[in-house]
Design a protein around this motif. Structure first.
Motif: not given
Length: 112
Positions: A32-45
């Motif tokens: 799911n694209p939302n899963t990838v977006l969340k992972a990228y946001r978490d890595l950014e945080r």
């Protein structure tokens, strides 16, 4: 997230490298694209990556942990232990259980 973290720790990814786009990850892993977006946001945080509008997501730094050379030594040691465990007749599931139990015991000792 764990794959990116591992790639950073073993220097497969380095500061300045561009991560695949969400669309590329979704296409290759069928998640799911939302899963990838969340992972990228978490890595950014965590301060490991930085998203740049219209350009992509780039690695800023590697996570805390042992340097790649020490990780290589640990990986070889683990591979030798796994080979001994398999040679003794343990199934992969038994080996995984032993590793998990060892991790729990180490965490308990660190807390005590």
């Amino acid at each position: 997230m764990e794959q990116v973290r591992q790639a950073l720790l073993n220097s497969t990814l380095r500061p300045g490298d561009r991560l695949p786009t969400v669309k590329e990850v979704v296409g290759s892993l069928a998640i799911n694209p939302n899963t990838v977006l969340k992972a990228y946001r978490d890595l950014e945080r965590e301060g490991l990556v930085e998203g740049r509008q219209g350009v992509g997501t780039f690695v800023l730094r590697r996570p805390d942990g042992p340097p790649p050379s020490e990780q290589a030594v640990l990986r070889r040691s683990l591979a030798a232990w796994i080979a001994r465990a398999q040679g003794a007749g343990l199934a992969d599931s038994d080996i995984e259980s032993m590793v998990r139990a060892g991790l729990r015991a180490a965490a308990d000792e660190a807390i005590a």
